[in-house]
Scaffold this active site. Structure first.
Site, PDB file in Angstrom:
ATOM      1  N   SER A 294       0.857  -1.177   0.000  1.00  0.00           N
ATOM      2  CA  SER A 294       0.000   0.000   0.000  1.00  0.00           C
ATOM      3  C   SER A 294       0.893   1.227   0.000  1.00  0.00           C
ATOM      4  CB  SER A 294      -0.882  -0.008   1.245  1.00  0.00           C
ATOM      5  OG  SER A 294      -1.293   1.302   1.552  1.00  0.00           O
ATOM      6  N   LYS A 300       0.794  -3.162   4.982  1.00  0.00           N
ATOM      7  CA  LYS A 300      -0.103  -3.914   4.102  1.00  0.00           C
ATOM      8  C   LYS A 300       0.624  -4.806   3.101  1.00  0.00           C
ATOM      9  CE  LYS A 300      -3.997  -3.748   3.713  1.00  0.00           C
ATOM     10  NZ  LYS A 300      -4.926  -2.788   3.110  1.00  0.00           N
ATOM     11  N   GLU A 307      -7.350 -10.330  -6.647  1.00  0.00           N
ATOM     12  CA  GLU A 307      -8.433  -9.342  -6.809  1.00  0.00           C
ATOM     13  C   GLU A 307      -8.623  -8.955  -8.268  1.00  0.00           C
ATOM     14  OE1 GLU A 307      -8.407  -6.259  -3.410  1.00  0.00           O
ATOM     15  OE2 GLU A 307      -6.386  -7.073  -3.520  1.00  0.00           O
TER      16      GLU A 307
END
Ligand code: ARG
Length: 483
Positions: A294, A300, A307
């Site tokens: 991130s 993260k 996804e």
């Protein structure tokens, strides 16, 4: 425009003007906006190798049947081979005002070898020519995709072999339902992808029919030999109706439908990988190489590949809807609407290939946390069905057994414990059929081990399925396309 390879190939702006191959009956130059609007060359250049292979076969047939002389056929074929090299080397002068790949190549051929090049289009129309090119393209994409799926299947089977003894909770409604082997869960995806491969093969049979020789719509007056062309190009049969052959794209619809189904299967698997790699599940870790960070939250590590694979499903299904809608209500035979088939078709094929490849690599990178899976599978009520089956084996009708177990669950919730922790005295209040052997029946091992019905999760079943699959899918060596 969406990302596609067409961008890499620069297309020249309209040159002063190349005379249109169809210019004879026109007195006015084409409006520049119309040239841009109607051109398909920015994307159909990708068909060039198929277009040239089709033209070479057609020219050979024209020579063989005496429609043109052998010398003329040889000249045309040599010119086409030259053009193939030019395009491959990035030296071909693509021209928007020549609309599409077919006219770009034909125009170039005439430039190179003179008026004899104009004989190539004898007994042919762009309508049967483009139908041929797309069929050849789809044929290759099917073979490529079947291979890529085989790679994904191998990865799944290898992981299932490694994890054949790992127990996890099986879910319904995303609620823990019954324990299963992780290997069994993985092999569910093998079955899906194997059906997808079958669907592609089915589709191949209908794709591999030669449309060339249909002319613009009605056939030709010249003595062509369609079988000769079919043999050279490896088609299994000839189209039976010229109107149909130039005006349907159902084979492309079928292919993109098969692609959509593949993506839907992948997106389900991707969703599980996203869930399992979350802190809430903690079942797996996806390797760093297949995750991203991130830009604001330093801790993260995101499952972006999973996804995006899930997300790209929308794009492929969208292509299917586009194709279907383009064809809806078109009168026979060819209509220019059909030029719009290419972008969704290419995009679907590109997207699915890229997704299958990266998902296989990502799956191969996964570390499985057996302890966490096991822990989740030991949820206090997960073997409730096994308790009901225990009572059924003692002669109680299943509906009554279900009721007794429901009350046992309620009692355990009251006492804040699991089914394993209820005392025999508690159990005997619920049913006198329950004895001390109940605890053995409630273990995760017993639950999984007893599910020996064909296709069930018992270790013996999973082991024998894996042994079959290891034979079908040797890890090394190229697999045969026709399997
Ligand atoms: N670029 C056209 C297509 O993709 C080729 C066929 C054109 N035929 C015609 N009669 N305009 O469909």
């Amino acid at each position: 425009m969406r990302q596609r390879k067409a961008k890499k190939r620069p297309v020249a702006k309209p040159a002063a003007t190349a005379k249109k191959p169809w210019g004879g009956r026109f007195t006015e130059a084409t409006n520049a906006l119309v040239e841009e609007f109607t051109a398909s060359i920015p994307y159909d250049w990708r068909l060039y190798a198929y277009d040239i292979a089709g033209s070479i076969a057609h020219a050979a047939m024209l020579g063989e049947t005496g429609i043109i002389s052998d010398r003329e056929a040889r000249k045309i074929i040599a010119g086409l081979k030259d053009i193939l090299k030019e395009i491959g080397a990035g030296r071909f002068p693509f021209r928007t005002e020549l609309e599409d790949i077919h006219m770009n190549i034909e125009h170039r051929l005439i430039r190179k070898i003179g008026p004899v090049g104009g004989k190539l289009h004898t007994a042919r129309s762009r309508n049967d020519q483009v139908a041929l090119d797309i069929r050849m393209y789809v044929r290759d994409e099917i073979l490529k995709l079947r291979e890529l799926l085989l790679g994904l299947e191998r990865t799944i089977v290898d992981l299932a072999v490694r994890e054949q003894d790992t127990v996890m909770p099986g879910y319904t409604h995303l609620q823990r339902a019954q324990p299963v082997l992780f290997g069994h869960h993985l092999l569910a995806y093998y079955e899906m992808f194997e059906r997808d491969r079958g669907r592609l093969l089915d589709c191949y049979r209908r794709v591999n029919i030669l449309p060339l020789g249909s002319g613009a719509l009605a056939g030709t007056v010249l003595p062509i030999d369609r079988k000769f062309v079919a043999n050279i190009l490896g088609f299994d049969g000839l189209s039976e109706n010229s109107l149909d052959a130039v005006s349907d794209r159902d084979f492309a619809v079928e292919f993109v439908a098969a692609c959509s189904q593949i993506m839907i299967h992948i997106s389900r698997m991707a969703e599980e990988l996203v869930l399992w790699s979350s802190a809430e599940f903690g079942f797996i870790t996806i390797a760093d190489a297949f995750t991203t960070g991130s830009s604001i939250m330093p801790q993260k590590k995101n499952p972006d590949v999973a996804e995006l694979s899930r997300g790209k499903t929308g794009r492929v299904v969208g292509s299917l809807m586009a194709l279907l809608t383009i064809l809806k209500g078109l009168p026979l035979a060819y209509n220019r609407d059909m030029q719009e088939d290419k972008e969704p078709l290419f995009d679907a094929a590109d997207t699915v290939s890229a997704t299958v490849e990266v998902v296989a690599a990502m799956l191969n990178s996964v570390t499985v946390h057996r302890g966490a899976m096991r822990h989740a599978a030991e949820d206090g009520f997960i073997t409730a069905t096994d308790l009901a089956d225990y009572l059924v084996r003692k002669g109680l009708p299943f509906r009554q057994a279900h009721e007794v177990v429901g009350r046992a669950v309620l009692r355990a919730i009251e006492l804040e414990c699991g089914l394993m922790d209820l005392s025999l005295a508690e159990y005997r209040k619920l049913s006198p059929l329950i004895r001390n052997d109940v605890y053995k029946a409630l273990s995760v091992e017993a639950s999984v081990g007893r599910r020996t019905s064909a296709g069930g999760t018992a270790p013996a079943n999973v082991r024998s399925r894996l042994a079959q699959l290891k034979k079908l899918l040797p890890s090394s060596g190229p697999a045969r396309a026709g399997r």
